[in-house]
Write a protein that holds these residues in place. Structure first.
Motif, PDB file in Angstrom:
ATOM      1  N   GLN A  27      40.575  40.030  11.630  1.00 53.94           N
ATOM      2  CA  GLN A  27      40.734  38.581  11.617  1.00 53.94           C
ATOM      3  C   GLN A  27      39.368  37.897  11.604  1.00 53.94           C
ATOM      4  O   GLN A  27      39.158  36.939  10.857  1.00 53.94           O
ATOM      5  N   GLY A  28      38.440  38.395  12.396  1.00 51.11           N
ATOM      6  CA  GLY A  28      37.094  37.819  12.400  1.00 51.11           C
ATOM      7  C   GLY A  28      36.411  37.961  11.052  1.00 51.11           C
ATOM      8  O   GLY A  28      35.756  37.038  10.572  1.00 51.11           O
ATOM      9  N   TYR A  32      35.209  34.856   8.610  1.00 44.21           N
ATOM     10  CA  TYR A  32      33.861  34.719   8.058  1.00 44.21           C
ATOM     11  C   TYR A  32      33.902  34.648   6.537  1.00 44.21           C
ATOM     12  O   TYR A  32      33.158  33.872   5.923  1.00 44.21           O
ATOM     13  N   ALA A  33      34.735  35.440   5.902  1.00 45.04           N
ATOM     14  CA  ALA A  33      34.830  35.430   4.441  1.00 45.04           C
ATOM     15  C   ALA A  33      35.341  34.079   3.937  1.00 45.04           C
ATOM     16  O   ALA A  33      34.815  33.535   2.957  1.00 45.04           O
ATOM     17  N   ALA A  38      34.149  28.827   1.475  1.00 44.07           N
ATOM     18  CA  ALA A  38      34.232  27.370   1.491  1.00 44.07           C
ATOM     19  C   ALA A  38      32.837  26.749   1.452  1.00 44.07           C
ATOM     20  O   ALA A  38      32.600  25.774   0.718  1.00 44.07           O
ATOM     21  N   LEU A  39      31.908  27.307   2.211  1.00 38.96           N
ATOM     22  CA  LEU A  39      30.537  26.795   2.212  1.00 38.96           C
ATOM     23  C   LEU A  39      29.890  26.971   0.839  1.00 38.96           C
ATOM     24  O   LEU A  39      29.214  26.066   0.334  1.00 38.96           O
TER      25      LEU A  39
END
Length: 81
Positions: A27-28, A32-33, A38-39
């Protein structure tokens, strides 16, 4: 397993490498992905807007949208404004 008071707590990870895909780490990694994607999309979008502004795309759009470019009625439209 260790016992802390009345609770049982697992502290050991499997040593065969399958612990990476456990729910918590997976999940982490997914979060992050998604955040990185999005960034990256925001950065690419801002770059595209920057280049469009440098080439004068927005200036041409404003000139076309301005009411005084309509032709013969432009002077009348400006006077009535």
């Amino acid at each position: 397993m260790r016992r802390w008071g009345s609770r049982t707590c697992r502290t050991e990870e499997p040593r065969d490498g399958s612990g990476f895909w456990r729910e918590g780490r997976a999940q982490g990694t997914l979060e992050y992905a998604i955040t990185f994607s999005a960034l990256l999309a925001v950065i690419v979008g801002l770059g595209a807007l920057w280049h469009a502004g440098e080439r004068g795309v927005f200036a041409r759009l404003v000139e076309r949208a301005a009411s005084h470019v309509l032709g013969a009625l432009g002077a009348l439209d400006i006077a009535l404004y």
